[in-house]
Design a protein around this motif. Structure first.
Motif, PDB file in Angstrom:
ATOM      1  N   ASP A 266      17.014  66.592   5.837  1.00 33.42           N
ATOM      2  CA  ASP A 266      16.213  65.818   6.685  1.00 33.42           C
ATOM      3  C   ASP A 266      15.404  64.938   5.492  1.00 33.42           C
ATOM      4  OD1 ASP A 266      14.265  65.514   9.062  1.00 33.42           O
ATOM      5  OD2 ASP A 266      12.650  66.183   7.542  1.00 33.42           O
ATOM      6  N   PHE A 267      15.008  63.736   6.032  1.00 35.21           N
ATOM      7  CA  PHE A 267      14.278  62.876   5.353  1.00 35.21           C
ATOM      8  C   PHE A 267      12.872  63.389   5.168  1.00 35.21           C
ATOM      9  CE2 PHE A 267      11.995  58.807   3.960  1.00 35.21           C
ATOM     10  CZ  PHE A 267      12.821  58.189   3.313  1.00 35.21           C
ATOM     11  N   GLY A 268      12.151  63.943   5.903  1.00 40.07           N
ATOM     12  CA  GLY A 268      10.855  64.191   5.614  1.00 40.07           C
ATOM     13  C   GLY A 268      10.802  65.514   4.813  1.00 40.07           C
ATOM     14  N   GLN A 269      11.722  66.355   4.861  1.00 33.35           N
ATOM     15  CA  GLN A 269      11.813  67.236   4.031  1.00 33.35           C
ATOM     16  C   GLN A 269      12.009  66.929   2.499  1.00 33.35           C
ATOM     17  OE1 GLN A 269      14.556  70.486   5.081  1.00 33.35           O
ATOM     18  NE2 GLN A 269      14.672  71.256   2.990  1.00 33.35           N
ATOM     19  N   VAL A 270      12.866  65.855   2.234  1.00 31.40           N
ATOM     20  CA  VAL A 270      13.021  65.395   0.792  1.00 31.40           C
ATOM     21  C   VAL A 270      11.867  64.412   0.276  1.00 31.40           C
ATOM     22  CG1 VAL A 270      14.573  63.807  -0.507  1.00 31.40           C
ATOM     23  CG2 VAL A 270      15.644  65.208   1.464  1.00 31.40           C
ATOM     24  N   ALA A 271      11.298  63.995   1.387  1.00 29.65           N
ATOM     25  CA  ALA A 271      10.120  63.053   1.030  1.00 29.65           C
ATOM     26  C   ALA A 271       8.759  64.266   0.521  1.00 29.65           C
ATOM     27  CB  ALA A 271       9.406  62.296   1.966  1.00 29.65           C
ATOM     28  N   ALA A 272       8.780  65.251   1.207  1.00 22.84           N
ATOM     29  CA  ALA A 272       7.645  66.107   0.850  1.00 22.84           C
ATOM     30  C   ALA A 272       8.073  66.750  -0.509  1.00 22.84           C
ATOM     31  CB  ALA A 272       7.437  67.094   1.939  1.00 22.84           C
ATOM     32  N   THR A 273       9.338  67.261  -0.884  1.00 24.82           N
ATOM     33  CA  THR A 273       9.851  67.594  -2.034  1.00 24.82           C
ATOM     34  C   THR A 273       9.824  66.696  -3.432  1.00 24.82           C
ATOM     35  OG1 THR A 273      11.245  69.117  -0.994  1.00 24.82           O
ATOM     36  CG2 THR A 273      11.585  68.885  -3.537  1.00 24.82           C
ATOM     37  N   PHE A 274      10.238  65.513  -3.092  1.00 22.85           N
ATOM     38  CA  PHE A 274      10.321  64.694  -4.281  1.00 22.85           C
ATOM     39  C   PHE A 274       9.500  63.323  -4.480  1.00 22.85           C
ATOM     40  CE2 PHE A 274      14.307  66.612  -3.768  1.00 22.85           C
ATOM     41  CZ  PHE A 274      14.878  66.795  -4.933  1.00 22.85           C
ATOM     42  N   SER A 275       8.703  62.939  -3.149  1.00 25.92           N
ATOM     43  CA  SER A 275       8.285  61.779  -3.234  1.00 25.92           C
ATOM     44  C   SER A 275       6.856  61.666  -3.825  1.00 25.92           C
ATOM     45  CB  SER A 275       7.873  61.254  -1.829  1.00 25.92           C
ATOM     46  OG  SER A 275       7.106  59.993  -1.976  1.00 25.92           O
ATOM     47  N   GLU A 276       6.377  60.647  -4.715  1.00 25.89           N
ATOM     48  CA  GLU A 276       5.208  60.788  -5.558  1.00 25.89           C
ATOM     49  C   GLU A 276       4.159  59.731  -4.985  1.00 25.89           C
ATOM     50  OE1 GLU A 276       6.280  60.053  -9.481  1.00 25.89           O
ATOM     51  OE2 GLU A 276       7.481  61.690  -9.835  1.00 25.89           O
ATOM     52  N   ASP A 277       4.318  59.327  -3.715  1.00 24.49           N
ATOM     53  CA  ASP A 277       3.347  58.583  -2.867  1.00 24.49           C
ATOM     54  C   ASP A 277       2.556  59.711  -2.228  1.00 24.49           C
ATOM     55  OD1 ASP A 277       1.892  57.199  -1.354  1.00 24.49           O
ATOM     56  OD2 ASP A 277       3.244  56.037  -0.785  1.00 24.49           O
ATOM     57  N   ASP A 278       1.476  60.075  -2.712  1.00 21.95           N
ATOM     58  CA  ASP A 278       0.721  61.104  -2.351  1.00 21.95           C
ATOM     59  C   ASP A 278       0.096  60.781  -0.726  1.00 21.95           C
ATOM     60  OD1 ASP A 278       0.724  62.647  -4.472  1.00 21.95           O
ATOM     61  OD2 ASP A 278      -0.904  61.854  -5.575  1.00 21.95           O
ATOM     62  N   LYS A 279      -0.075  59.333  -0.426  1.00 17.82           N
ATOM     63  CA  LYS A 279      -0.457  59.112   0.845  1.00 17.82           C
ATOM     64  C   LYS A 279       0.397  59.318   2.072  1.00 17.82           C
ATOM     65  CE  LYS A 279      -3.786  55.565  -0.889  1.00 17.82           C
ATOM     66  NZ  LYS A 279      -4.096  54.083  -0.510  1.00 17.82           N
ATOM     67  N   THR A 280       1.773  59.308   1.680  1.00 23.14           N
ATOM     68  CA  THR A 280       2.973  59.406   2.659  1.00 23.14           C
ATOM     69  C   THR A 280       3.762  60.507   2.566  1.00 23.14           C
ATOM     70  OG1 THR A 280       4.465  58.132   1.564  1.00 23.14           O
ATOM     71  CG2 THR A 280       2.779  56.889   2.767  1.00 23.14           C
ATOM     72  N   LYS A 281       3.745  61.331   1.321  1.00 23.22           N
ATOM     73  CA  LYS A 281       4.815  62.335   1.185  1.00 23.22           C
ATOM     74  C   LYS A 281       4.736  63.504   2.196  1.00 23.22           C
ATOM     75  CE  LYS A 281       4.560  65.186  -2.127  1.00 23.22           C
ATOM     76  NZ  LYS A 281       4.433  65.912  -3.756  1.00 23.22           N
ATOM     77  N   ASP A 282       3.592  63.670   2.693  1.00 21.49           N
ATOM     78  CA  ASP A 282       3.375  65.028   3.593  1.00 21.49           C
ATOM     79  C   ASP A 282       3.395  64.387   5.045  1.00 21.49           C
ATOM     80  OD1 ASP A 282       2.962  66.705   1.512  1.00 21.49           O
ATOM     81  OD2 ASP A 282       0.975  66.596   1.114  1.00 21.49           O
ATOM     82  N   ASN A 283       3.535  63.153   5.296  1.00 14.83           N
ATOM     83  CA  ASN A 283       3.743  62.615   6.667  1.00 14.83           C
ATOM     84  C   ASN A 283       5.196  62.208   6.829  1.00 14.83           C
ATOM     85  OD1 ASN A 283       3.181  62.123   9.240  1.00 14.83           O
ATOM     86  ND2 ASN A 283       2.002  60.132   8.701  1.00 14.83           N
ATOM     87  N   ASP A 284       6.290  62.852   6.366  1.00 15.99           N
ATOM     88  CA  ASP A 284       7.661  62.494   6.480  1.00 15.99           C
ATOM     89  C   ASP A 284       7.838  61.069   5.641  1.00 15.99           C
ATOM     90  OD1 ASP A 284       8.244  64.644   7.843  1.00 15.99           O
ATOM     91  OD2 ASP A 284       8.009  63.598   9.772  1.00 15.99           O
ATOM     92  N   GLY A 285       7.007  60.735   4.711  1.00 17.63           N
ATOM     93  CA  GLY A 285       7.107  59.435   4.015  1.00 17.63           C
ATOM     94  C   GLY A 285       6.738  58.307   4.836  1.00 17.63           C
ATOM     95  N   TYR A 286       6.092  58.214   5.818  1.00 18.23           N
ATOM     96  CA  TYR A 286       5.885  57.335   6.637  1.00 18.23           C
ATOM     97  C   TYR A 286       4.880  56.220   6.293  1.00 18.23           C
ATOM     98  CZ  TYR A 286       4.826  54.948  11.255  1.00 18.23           C
ATOM     99  OH  TYR A 286       4.561  54.030  12.238  1.00 18.23           O
ATOM    100  N   ILE A 287       5.192  54.950   6.410  1.00 18.02           N
ATOM    101  CA  ILE A 287       4.402  53.617   5.724  1.00 18.02           C
ATOM    102  C   ILE A 287       4.112  52.830   7.029  1.00 18.02           C
ATOM    103  CG2 ILE A 287       5.382  53.957   3.381  1.00 18.02           C
ATOM    104  CD1 ILE A 287       7.207  51.675   4.032  1.00 18.02           C
ATOM    105  N   GLY A 288       4.783  53.186   8.131  1.00 16.87           N
ATOM    106  CA  GLY A 288       4.170  52.225   9.296  1.00 16.87           C
ATOM    107  C   GLY A 288       4.929  51.116   9.432  1.00 16.87           C
ATOM    108  N   PHE A 289       4.642  50.051  10.281  1.00 18.65           N
ATOM    109  CA  PHE A 289       5.125  48.732  10.603  1.00 18.65           C
ATOM    110  C   PHE A 289       4.715  47.808   9.274  1.00 18.65           C
ATOM    111  CE2 PHE A 289       5.416  50.540  14.882  1.00 18.65           C
ATOM    112  CZ  PHE A 289       6.644  49.883  15.473  1.00 18.65           C
ATOM    113  N   PHE A 290       5.403  46.816   8.940  1.00 14.68           N
ATOM    114  CA  PHE A 290       5.206  45.897   8.216  1.00 14.68           C
ATOM    115  C   PHE A 290       6.275  44.589   8.364  1.00 14.68           C
ATOM    116  CE2 PHE A 290       8.113  48.372   5.434  1.00 14.68           C
ATOM    117  CZ  PHE A 290       9.247  47.652   5.164  1.00 14.68           C
ATOM    118  N   GLY A 291       5.713  43.507   8.022  1.00  9.35           N
ATOM    119  CA  GLY A 291       6.523  42.134   8.227  1.00  9.35           C
ATOM    120  C   GLY A 291       6.760  41.653   6.716  1.00  9.35           C
ATOM    121  N   ILE A 292       7.023  40.361   6.917  1.00 10.26           N
ATOM    122  CA  ILE A 292       7.626  39.842   5.386  1.00 10.26           C
ATOM    123  C   ILE A 292       6.153  39.672   4.825  1.00 10.26           C
ATOM    124  CG2 ILE A 292       9.667  38.633   6.385  1.00 10.26           C
ATOM    125  CD1 ILE A 292       7.726  35.979   6.373  1.00 10.26           C
ATOM    126  N   ASN A 293       6.428  39.614   3.270  1.00 12.92           N
ATOM    127  CA  ASN A 293       5.425  39.467   2.555  1.00 12.92           C
ATOM    128  C   ASN A 293       4.184  40.436   2.067  1.00 12.92           C
ATOM    129  OD1 ASN A 293       6.430  37.055   1.551  1.00 12.92           O
ATOM    130  ND2 ASN A 293       5.419  35.894   3.380  1.00 12.92           N
TER     131      ASN A 293
END
Length: 653
Positions: A266-293
């Motif tokens: 599961d992507f969320g499980q891998v994010a919790a284990t490996f990701s170093e983005d403290d703001k998103t790692k415990d939320n399945d790596g979620y960064i929300g909506f974004f557009g260009i730039n």
């Protein structure tokens, strides 16, 4: 209140456009007053919406309704209601409100919304050279800068653009990159709408400018165009680059995460284990909506390259680390009707709205039918003296004859006297501007403002001529006000004030107002705060009436109400049956310290209602009867003649 609701309803559906025939033939007349096919078709289509099938039954049914409406309007006019000053003022107020919105919305707002939505269909890649304004530039400063930009423009081509940008541009962000901005989408930042319009209209690899914005003058080019990317909803796994040393261990870590994803973890499980983005790692790596730039180009390109929800990218390198990006959803450019309100707020937040409104007024001002007497204004302004003109007690000079300053066609004329009245009404502005300008300059500034007001007034005065929809709306407002007042006087007031007539109507229709079988129900609310056992009250009430129950346990310890309910309303009391002695369950509310239950005391047989019991229903029916009789009398008083040929053309077989 009813009147305002009726007129508000007319306003809310006012955007309906004319459909079907626009025939000036007369469909019918009421006391000689014509109703055209166009008028009837408009109101029929608007009222019936998708059900306007123009079938014989539908057309004839609505024709009868509209004839009744017109009969009442004719009656209102015969009563002189169309000459009542208060009603005329009310109509004028509605017109001002509608015109203020209608004129700007139709000629400015709607076009800008459509234009912005069209721009948003494409992302464009751009580069520019900025000749920047400094502080609050004077006219001579802007002219000097324009001449510089224009002279440079003569030497700029798409091939040497980068070189010229590095040489001349004052945009610190893009200067060293040869003026390259990259891909952008509409709307451009506030104050740059002119640049946006020019670049979206320009062919690819064509230099345009100089273009003035709030920042300065621009030379610009569109180097590429693509379908708009819109927005993507994403998650990511990120490991940071080391500040120094070999990044091999970091790359190994992100590659291990990728292998686990490939194996189905599961992507969320891998994010919790490996990701170093403290703001998103415990939320399945979620960064929300974004557009260009929003993010670096590599991240953006990788995210928008994912073809389906749930897909994830290969490892992507950025300035700060290594990423794996997962697509959750993608949102393209939404249909115009879905984003109209949002786009309207955007265009009114930047200068494009004011600019477009100004262009609309300039178009009227430079029309062939406009005569502006600037010479007369100049002679007048030259007579003004600072010492008196900037005094609060300044009074206008006497004018011999009518000196016209603005004339449009034959029926719109504004004079020097009108302008002096404007100066008098704007005393504070006149005196305030005198702190930094002389009398001639202040008069000229106020003259320009006055001219714009007159042009807007002229445009508003033509709304009925230029827009059939507006003409139809104003007819509806006018006749709606007359209808309301006539009906109020001849039906509603009589129904509420004619007590003898109401009583007689009730007696003649007494059998129409009956109680069905009812149950007399007592509701008990027992306070348990003082230690009273509600079960004892419940059991006692099973075999005793409400008075005896209150006497037994104390009236202060409970609230008891008894009232009749029609049997179809007994569903409000769960478990209660339509029989004497039926009880609901005892319900305890520990938070409120109270218990409740309900009991059927007796069943009441059907009977006729008294007038006091059915008064609201009787008045409504009495009004209907009075209105029906009123319409019958109006039909006799005001003959209706129908053009059968025009009617036949309306009906679709």
């Amino acid at each position: 209140m009813i009147k305002h609701f009726i007129l508000l309803a007319i306003f809310l559906v006012g955007g309906t456009t004319l459909t079907g025939q626009k025939d000036s033939d007369i469909l019918f007349t009421v006391a000689g007053e014509p109703v055209t096919v166009e008028e009837f078709t408009y109101i029929y289509a608007k009222t019936n919406g998708d059900d306007a099938d123009f079938s014989e039954s539908s057309i004839k049914e609505y024709l009868d309704l509209y004839q009744r409406f017109k009969l009442k309007v004719v009656r209102a006019k015969s009563m002189g209601l169309d000459t009542v000053a208060a009603l005329q003022q009310e109509l004028a107020g509605y017109r001002r409100q509608l015109a203020d919105n209608y004129l700007v919305n139709r000629q400015v707002t709607d076009r800008l919304i459509q234009e912005l939505h069209e721009h948003q269909q494409q992302d464009i890649e751009i580069q520019h050279i900025l000749f920047q304004f400094r502080g609050n530039p004077r006219p001579e400063d802007t002219l000097r800068l324009f001449k510089l930009a224009n002279s440079v423009r003569q030497t700029v081509t798409i091939d040497n653009f980068a070189e010229k940008a590095q040489q001349y541009s004052q945009d610190k962000y893009s200067k060293d990159k040869g003026g390259k901005i990259g891909f952008v989408t509409a709307p451009f930042p506030k104050g740059l709408h002119n640049l946006e319009a020019a670049l979206y209209e320009a062919p690819v690899n064509t230099v345009v400018g100089p273009i003035r914005t709030e920042a300065g003058y621009h030379l610009a080019a569109k180097t590429a165009s693509r379908p708009a990317r819109g927005e993507i909803e994403a998650a990511h796994i990120m490991v940071r680059k080391p500040e120094s040393g070999d990044p091999a261990s970091v790359i190994g870590k992100i590659n291990k995460a990728k292998l686990l994803l490939d194996d189905g973890t599961d992507f969320g499980q891998v994010a919790a284990t490996f990701s170093e983005d403290d703001k998103t790692k415990d939320n399945d790596g979620y960064i929300g909506f974004f557009g260009i730039n929003r993010y670096e180009r590599a991240i953006e390109d990788a995210a928008f390259a994912l073809e389906a929800d749930g897909d994830y990218s290969d490892v992507v390198e950025s300035k700060v680390g290594y990423h794996i990006i997962k697509r959750i959803s993608r949102k393209g450019i939404q249909p115009l009707n879905d984003v109209r309100a949002l786009l309207e707020s955007k265009i009114k937040a930047d200068g494009r709205f004011a600019d477009a409104e100004q262009r609309m007024l300039n178009k009227i001002r430079t029309g062939d039918n406009v005569t502006e007497n600037k010479a007369a204004f100049g002679r007048y302004a030259a007579t003004l003296v600072d010492s008196t003109f900037f005094n609060f007690r300044w009074t206008p000079m006497a004018v011999k004859g009518e000196v016209s300053l603005l004339k449009i066609e034959d029926d719109f004329n504004r004079t020097l006297t009108d302008f002096q009245e404007y100066l008098t009404k704007n005393t504070r502005k006149r005196v305030g501007m005198g702190r930094t300008m002389n009398a001639y300059s202040v008069a000229n500034n106020l003259y320009e403002s006055w001219i714009e007001e007159q042009l807007m007034e002229y445009a508003e005065s033509r709304l009925e001529k230029d827009y059939p929809e507006f003409r139809a709306l104003m007819r509806e407002y006018r006749e709606g006000i007359l209808l309301f007042e006539a009906t109020k006087m001849e039906v509603w007031d009589r129904a509420s004030e004619d007590t003898l007539g109401l009583q007689q109507f009730f007696e003649e229709h007494r059998e129409d107002y009956r109680w069905g079988e009812r149950a007399e129900i007592t509701s008990y609310v027992v306070s348990t705060a003082g230690g009273l056992d509600p079960k004892s009250v419940y059991e006692y009430a099973r075999t005793h009436g409400p008075d005896a129950t209150q006497d037994e346990f104390g009236r202060a310890s409970m609230e008891v109400t008894t009232r009749p309910y029609e049997l179809n309303r007994m569903v409000e009391f769960e478990g209660l049956e339509a029989k004497k002695g039926s009880l609901t369950k005892l319900t305890n509310d520990l938070r409120k310290n109270q218990a409740t239950f309900h009991k059927v005391e007796r069943l009441l047989p059907p009977r006729n209602k008294e007038l006091r019991e059915a008064r609201g229903y009787v008045i409504a029916d009495f009004q209907d009867a009075l209105e029906k009789q009123w319409v019958e009398n109006l039909r006799k008083q005001y003959p209706i003649k129908v053009n059968k040929k025009a009617l036949a053309k309306l009906i679709k077989s």
